[in-house]
Design an enzyme around this catalytic site. Structure first.
Site, PDB file in Angstrom:
ATOM      1  N   TYR A   1      27.046   5.980  23.587  1.00 51.96           N
ATOM      2  CA  TYR A   1      25.605   5.755  23.768  1.00 51.96           C
ATOM      3  C   TYR A   1      25.140   5.926  25.217  1.00 51.96           C
ATOM      4  O   TYR A   1      23.950   5.769  25.513  1.00 51.96           O
ATOM      5  CB  TYR A   1      25.189   4.393  23.206  1.00 51.96           C
ATOM      6  CG  TYR A   1      25.106   4.346  21.678  1.00 51.96           C
ATOM      7  CD1 TYR A   1      25.419   5.464  20.915  1.00 51.96           C
ATOM      8  CD2 TYR A   1      24.706   3.197  21.017  1.00 51.96           C
ATOM      9  CE1 TYR A   1      25.348   5.425  19.524  1.00 51.96           C
ATOM     10  CE2 TYR A   1      24.623   3.153  19.621  1.00 51.96           C
ATOM     11  CZ  TYR A   1      24.952   4.271  18.887  1.00 51.96           C
ATOM     12  OH  TYR A   1      24.864   4.229  17.511  1.00 51.96           O
TER      13      TYR A   1
ATOM     14  N   ASP B   1      34.201   0.598  17.746  1.00 53.65           N
ATOM     15  CA  ASP B   1      33.902   0.420  16.315  1.00 53.65           C
ATOM     16  C   ASP B   1      35.086   0.915  15.465  1.00 53.65           C
ATOM     17  O   ASP B   1      35.587   0.198  14.587  1.00 53.65           O
ATOM     18  CB  ASP B   1      32.632   1.231  16.003  1.00 53.65           C
ATOM     19  CG  ASP B   1      31.965   0.840  14.697  1.00 53.65           C
ATOM     20  OD1 ASP B   1      32.411  -0.125  14.065  1.00 53.65           O
ATOM     21  OD2 ASP B   1      30.990   1.513  14.320  1.00 53.65           O
TER      22      ASP B   1
HETATM   23  P1  ADP Z   1      28.645   2.680  22.152  1.00 56.76           P
HETATM   24  O1  ADP Z   1      28.341   3.622  21.007  1.00 56.76           O
HETATM   25  O2  ADP Z   1      27.910   1.367  22.033  1.00 56.76           O
HETATM   26  O3  ADP Z   1      28.500   3.327  23.481  1.00 56.76           O
HETATM   27  P2  ADP Z   1      31.565   2.915  22.274  1.00 56.76           P
HETATM   28  O4  ADP Z   1      32.560   2.364  21.332  1.00 56.76           O
HETATM   29  O5  ADP Z   1      31.471   4.414  22.392  1.00 56.76           O
HETATM   30  O6  ADP Z   1      30.167   2.247  21.876  1.00 56.76           O
HETATM   31  O7  ADP Z   1      31.827   2.324  23.719  1.00 56.76           O
HETATM   32  C1  ADP Z   1      31.543   1.016  24.102  1.00 56.76           C
HETATM   33  C2  ADP Z   1      32.583   0.544  25.102  1.00 56.76           C
HETATM   34  O8  ADP Z   1      33.752   0.121  24.405  1.00 56.76           O
HETATM   35  C3  ADP Z   1      33.053   1.625  26.081  1.00 56.76           C
HETATM   36  O9  ADP Z   1      33.027   1.076  27.398  1.00 56.76           O
HETATM   37  C4  ADP Z   1      34.480   1.916  25.642  1.00 56.76           C
HETATM   38  O10 ADP Z   1      35.308   2.287  26.739  1.00 56.76           O
HETATM   39  C5  ADP Z   1      34.908   0.561  25.098  1.00 56.76           C
HETATM   40  N1  ADP Z   1      36.040   0.540  24.161  1.00 56.76           N
HETATM   41  C6  ADP Z   1      36.537   1.537  23.380  1.00 56.76           C
HETATM   42  N2  ADP Z   1      37.590   1.079  22.656  1.00 56.76           N
HETATM   43  C7  ADP Z   1      37.749  -0.231  22.986  1.00 56.76           C
HETATM   44  C8  ADP Z   1      38.672  -1.265  22.590  1.00 56.76           C
HETATM   45  N3  ADP Z   1      39.651  -1.040  21.695  1.00 56.76           N
HETATM   46  N4  ADP Z   1      38.531  -2.503  23.158  1.00 56.76           N
HETATM   47  C9  ADP Z   1      37.551  -2.762  24.054  1.00 56.76           C
HETATM   48  N5  ADP Z   1      36.661  -1.829  24.460  1.00 56.76           N
HETATM   49  C10 ADP Z   1      36.758  -0.578  23.935  1.00 56.76           C
END
Ligand code: ADP
Length: 185
Positions: free
Chosen positions: A135, A44
């Site tokens: 999460y 995000d």
């Molecule tokens: P959530 O709160 O839904 O768990 P997160 O952002 O913490 O969301 O993590 C969701 C996934 O996105 C994780 O597997 C994380 O490693 C991955 N992630 C983080 N940054 C990026 C990025 N720039 N591009 C793709 N995936 C990412």
């Protein structure tokens, strides 16, 4: 050529790509947002940083209209400075014990994001591994839900060209690769 482009040429509608989703020039990329729609950490934060303030402005307008976004639902905004056309913001479930409807809610994220993509004419959609970061959804269980839900959707859809699962870490890459190959056998 990027490896995912080669796979498309081979006629595969499910593509696995390890990297940063903010760099992916799909018609729509999906954001693992929180229900406030006001940005957060992880993917995000990366999407809002790279996409610039236009995305947050659009999220605020949606909030003003409908309030927060419930878990499993999705909303769409323009993609600001990103190479994608749209960002679809969906709110994954927080993993608690696995018996709080987490699998159904996570499946809703994938299904509702794809419905919204089709409604906006997006033919290529890139997903991060929703809920597997902060999460805490177990990565293997989340991947099963993601692949099953997207495959089922694609089987009934002839509009979408391809779906890219963008994995950030090697662990998720290995899990997805194994599951996608198993489905092909
Ligand atoms: P959530 O709160 O839904 O768990 P997160 O952002 O913490 O969301 O993590 C969701 C996934 O996105 C994780 O597997 C994380 O490693 C991955 N992630 C983080 N940054 C990026 C990025 N720039 N591009 C793709 N995936 C990412």
């Amino acid at each position: 050529m990027d490896s995912w482009k080669k796979k498309i040429q081979q006629g595969n509608r499910l593509v696995l790509f390890q990297g940063d989703i903010t760099k992916v020039a799909a018609d729509a990329i999906v954001n693992a947002a929180n229900s406030s729609l006001l940005g957060g950490g992880g993917v995000d934060g990366a999407i809002h940083r790279a996409g610039g303030p236009a995305i947050l402005e659009a999220c605020k307008e949606i909030r003003a209209r409908q309030g927060s976004c419930p878990t499993g639902e999705a909303v769409v905004t323009p993609a600001g400075n990103l190479p994608a056309k749209y960002v679809i913001h969906t709110v994954g479930p927080v993993w608690q014990s696995g018996d709080r409807d987490e699998p159904e809610l996570l499946a809703n994220c994938y299904r509702n994001s794809l419905k919204l993509a089709v409604a906006h004419g997006a033919k290529t959609v890139a997903f991060p591994n929703i809920s597997t970061g902060v999460y805490s959804y177990p990565k293997d269980k989340a991947a099963e839900v993601a692949i099953r839900t997207v495959s089922t959707f694609l089987a009934q859809d002839s509009f979408l060209d391809y779906i890219i699962f963008v994995v950030f870490d090697k662990e998720n890459y290995n899990i997805y690769q194994q599951l996608i190959n198993k489905d092909k056998r």
